[in-house]
Design a protein around this motif. Structure first.
Motif, PDB file in Angstrom:
ATOM      1  N   GLN B 198       0.760  -1.389   0.222  1.00  0.00           N
ATOM      2  CA  GLN B 198       0.034   0.323  -0.023  1.00  0.00           C
ATOM      3  C   GLN B 198       0.595   1.609  -0.147  1.00  0.00           C
ATOM      4  OE1 GLN B 198      -3.611  -0.140   3.044  1.00  0.00           O
ATOM      5  NE2 GLN B 198      -2.693  -2.019   3.039  1.00  0.00           N
ATOM      6  N   TRP B 209      -3.453   3.329   0.231  1.00  0.00           N
ATOM      7  CA  TRP B 209      -4.620   2.607   0.782  1.00  0.00           C
ATOM      8  C   TRP B 209      -4.773   1.650   0.082  1.00  0.00           C
ATOM      9  CZ3 TRP B 209      -4.393   6.523   4.997  1.00  0.00           C
ATOM     10  CH2 TRP B 209      -3.276   7.419   5.465  1.00  0.00           C
ATOM     11  N   ASN B 210      -5.351   1.069   0.623  1.00  0.00           N
ATOM     12  CA  ASN B 210      -6.863  -0.280   0.195  1.00  0.00           C
ATOM     13  C   ASN B 210      -8.163   0.375   0.565  1.00  0.00           C
ATOM     14  OD1 ASN B 210      -5.049  -1.907  -0.827  1.00  0.00           O
ATOM     15  ND2 ASN B 210      -5.184  -2.917   1.277  1.00  0.00           N
ATOM     16  N   VAL B 211      -8.582   1.839   1.487  1.00  0.00           N
ATOM     17  CA  VAL B 211      -9.309   2.252   1.961  1.00  0.00           C
ATOM     18  C   VAL B 211      -9.842   2.663   0.346  1.00  0.00           C
ATOM     19  CG1 VAL B 211      -8.993   3.834   3.053  1.00  0.00           C
ATOM     20  CG2 VAL B 211     -10.840   2.985   3.564  1.00  0.00           C
ATOM     21  N   GLY B 216     -11.994  -1.487  -1.265  1.00  0.00           N
ATOM     22  CA  GLY B 216     -10.918  -1.644   0.127  1.00  0.00           C
ATOM     23  C   GLY B 216     -12.310  -0.921   0.918  1.00  0.00           C
ATOM     24  N   LEU B 217     -13.241   0.375   0.450  1.00  0.00           N
ATOM     25  CA  LEU B 217     -13.907   1.505   1.244  1.00  0.00           C
ATOM     26  C   LEU B 217     -14.721   0.044   1.467  1.00  0.00           C
ATOM     27  CD1 LEU B 217     -14.651   4.004   2.102  1.00  0.00           C
ATOM     28  CD2 LEU B 217     -15.971   4.563   0.434  1.00  0.00           C
ATOM     29  N   PHE B 220     -13.443  -2.439   4.083  1.00  0.00           N
ATOM     30  CA  PHE B 220     -12.830  -1.246   5.824  1.00  0.00           C
ATOM     31  C   PHE B 220     -14.726  -1.749   6.207  1.00  0.00           C
ATOM     32  CE2 PHE B 220     -12.053   3.035   7.768  1.00  0.00           C
ATOM     33  CZ  PHE B 220     -11.668   2.131   8.659  1.00  0.00           C
ATOM     34  N   PHE B 280      -5.908  -2.300   5.694  1.00  0.00           N
ATOM     35  CA  PHE B 280      -6.834  -0.656   5.285  1.00  0.00           C
ATOM     36  C   PHE B 280      -6.452   0.148   5.191  1.00  0.00           C
ATOM     37  CE2 PHE B 280     -10.037  -4.494   6.204  1.00  0.00           C
ATOM     38  CZ  PHE B 280     -10.718  -4.639   4.782  1.00  0.00           C
ATOM     39  N   LEU B 281      -5.729   0.808   6.326  1.00  0.00           N
ATOM     40  CA  LEU B 281      -5.546   2.220   6.182  1.00  0.00           C
ATOM     41  C   LEU B 281      -3.426   2.321   6.410  1.00  0.00           C
ATOM     42  CD1 LEU B 281      -7.556   3.651   8.745  1.00  0.00           C
ATOM     43  CD2 LEU B 281      -8.322   3.846   6.900  1.00  0.00           C
TER      44      LEU B 281
END
Lengths: 189, 396
Positions: B198, B209-211, B216-217, B220, B280-281
């Motif tokens: 990431q 980042w994955n979020v 990803g959102l 999360f 995720f972050l």
């Protein structure tokens, strides 16, 4: 050899809990001891550098199967001890015979297989990536078959559970709820 | 990279260097364990007081404010109180299991911290299958809860334990499924690798980042909901519902054993929050290039605290669910959505090679649509009743 000492300690732990799981009287205690024996097996895998198998063993056996056993014991109220009742079932001879047969079968299969003559791989353990690739290429058919089997079992469980629910609900239907027509009830069965 | 960044590692090396060479690995291992226990133990104390203060603030009251300045010594007073309280074991309880249950809950949770990367090169052990280890260790807590509920020989405890286990099993599925796309994207099960995957910035300023991807959102959000349920946090805290079950599986626990359960629960929350940060972050990565002067462990701590605040906020805001609603929500809403999220992530990862004009925008819209449409449909229908057809049995 610290590895040998660790092996004997873990093996003693596993065998001890397995034996205790068979000898204790209360089913819940037995289930928990079996969970400890499963954890001991996972430790043995870890000792052999089989990280993935060890963690999967922990996740599946301690996290799921032990819980399943415990739940079954709880829901069937099988944990009540009857005093004066013999612990072993009358047909224990047959059980011993089956156990010996299974052990002999596995032992013969291992002794005849070429894996004993194969040298241990020099690299420590198979990386998880490699396991994943093998599962997705060479062993994809067995993997899919296991998936289909488990899905079938899941659907079967849902079907069994649904039957009970429809039987319970039908007589209790109040004026506000929709009554199941007789034909519909037949088709539900 | 700055001087503050590797401060923990260099301190560790310095301290371990004081020991004779033969025991050095052992000493450094013990130092890491002591450090983890000190940091997260005090984090637990701090969170209890901050949680009570924040809840008080949100509910328009003061919260604890008697012990020390602003009530800051309250956790200390609570700890001493817990230690000197009488430890009551019910007469008919299964004494061994009753004693073992708090330990069986707390020990695995401590183990889970060992794989989390708290900063650059800062994880206690780097496992090839770190995330699998995390979930495998976490699954032991269900047995601990069962042991607590069953050994108390009390119907409230037993019902509470059964509820807790049903809830934990149900929510473990979306928890694991929500983290699978991350593993797909990073092509690794190792947590430091996931953080590394990431790194960098898209368009020069958006962190990778994955979020910040559609899957990803969604992942999360799913992960945080499931994490709240896994650690028995507020909207899902009904295994311990004090109004209906007089604290569920904790009913027969008092004194220090109760404190251990409390500790185990908070540590479980910390561990799963740390995992959310990692997955995720972006783990310890800085959110912008000009902020990279701040040490990596500081970024981890900042994200971690923000997520803990989110949990406290949810606790202050949301009412408790009913058990059937809770389980239906997991199986009929979260699990299907997590599966669809897998599909969306697969589409996203496969469409990374698109090179035609506006490919990035189309990719974004496609994946977002793949998630948004089922979300709306499921949210309207998962309970079996669409909101427009609602009727009230007793009010009409």
């Amino acid at each position: 050899m610290p590895n040998d000492i660790a092996f004997y300690l873990i093996a003693a732990f596993t065998v001890a809990f397995a034996v205790v799981a068979m000898t204790l009287r209360r089913l819940v205690h037995c289930a928990l001891c079996a969970a400890a024996a499963f954890a001991g097996l996972a430790m043995l895998y870890l000792l052999l550098d089989a990280e993935f198998v060890g963690f999967a063993q922990l996740l599946v056996y301690v996290g799921a199967i032990a819980i399943l056993i415990v739940f079954a014991v709880l829901l069937t109220r099988g944990d009540e001890v009857c005093p004066g009742h013999s612990q072993s079932s009358p047909s224990w001879m047959a059980g011993v015979a089956v156990a010996v047969l299974v052990l002999a079968g596995i032992a013969i299969a291992i002794l005849l297989s070429p894996s004993l003559h194969r040298l241990a791989p020099s690299a420590a353990g198979a990386p998880v990536k490699k396991i994943g690739e093998e599962l997705m290429t060479r062993y994809v058919l067995p993997l899919e078959m296991v998936g289909v089997l488990l899905t079938g079992a899941l659907l079967g469980a849902v079907v069994i559970a649904m039957h009970e629910e429809s039987e319970v609900k039908r007589p209790a239907g109040g004026p506000a709820s929709r009554r199941a027509e007789p034909e519909e009830a037949m088709s539900l069965r | 990279m700055n001087a503050l960044d590797p401060i923990f590692i260099s301190t560790l090396h310095w301290l371990a260097g004081l020991a004779p060479a033969s025991v050095r690995p052992l000493v450094s291992m013990l130092l890491v364990i002591a450090g983890l226990m000190a940091v997260f133990g005090s984090c637990f104390a701090l969170t209890t007081i901050l949680e009570r203060k924040t809840l008080g603030r949100m509910q328009n009251r003061f919260g604890p404010n008697r012990v020390g300045p602003f009530g800051l010594f309250q956790p200390l007073a609570d700890g001493i109180k817990m230690l000197i309280k009488e430890d009551i074991v019910p007469f008919s309880a299964d004494k061994t299991l009753h004693f073992l249950a708090p330990l069986a809950l707390t020990v695995p949770v401590w183990l889970a911290f060992s794989v989390l990367p708290f900063g650059r090169n800062m994880s206690a052990i780097e496992l090839d299958a770190g995330i699998l280890f995390f979930f495998a260790i976490g699954s032991a807590s269900e047995l601990a809860v069962f042991m607590a509920g069953w050994s108390s020989q009390n119907k409230y405890s037993l019902v509470g334990a059964m509820r807790a286990i049903a809830q934990m099993i149900s929510y473990e599925v979306p928890l694991v499924l929500a983290s699978v796309p991350v593993l797909m994207a990073a092509a690794s099960l190792s947590l430091p690798d996931i953080v590394q995957a990431q790194s960098g910035f898209a368009l020069g300023w958006v962190p990778r980042w994955n979020v910040f991807t559609p899957w990803g959102l969604a992942g999360f959000a799913l992960f945080m909901i499931a994490a709240a349920a896994e650690s028995n946090r507020c909207p899902f805290d009904l295994p311990e519902g004090e109004s209906e079950l007089i604290a569920g599986f904790l009913t027969e626990y008092s004194g220090f054993k109760y404190a251990l359960f409390f500790l185990g629960e908070y540590l479980g929350l910390f561990a799963v929050t740390g995992l959310a940060v990692t997955l995720f972050l972006g783990g310890w990565q800085a959110p912008a290039r000009w902020l990279e002067w701040f040490p990596s462990w500081g970024w981890f701590a900042a994200k971690f605290s923000a997520l803990i605040f989110l949990f406290i906020w949810a606790r202050a805001t949301l009412p408790r669910l009913r058990l059937d609603q809770l389980l239906n929500f997991a199986w009929k809403f979260l699990v299907p959505l997590a599966l669809i999220n897998l599909l969306a992530a697969a589409v996203w990862l496969k469409s990374g090679v698109w090179r035609f004009p506006a490919a990035a925008e189309i990719r974004w819209l496609l994946c977002a649509g793949l998630l948004a449409v089922p979300y709306v449909w499921l949210a309207r229908n998962w309970n079996g009743v669409a909101p427009t057809q609602r009727h009230y049995n007793y009010a009409e």
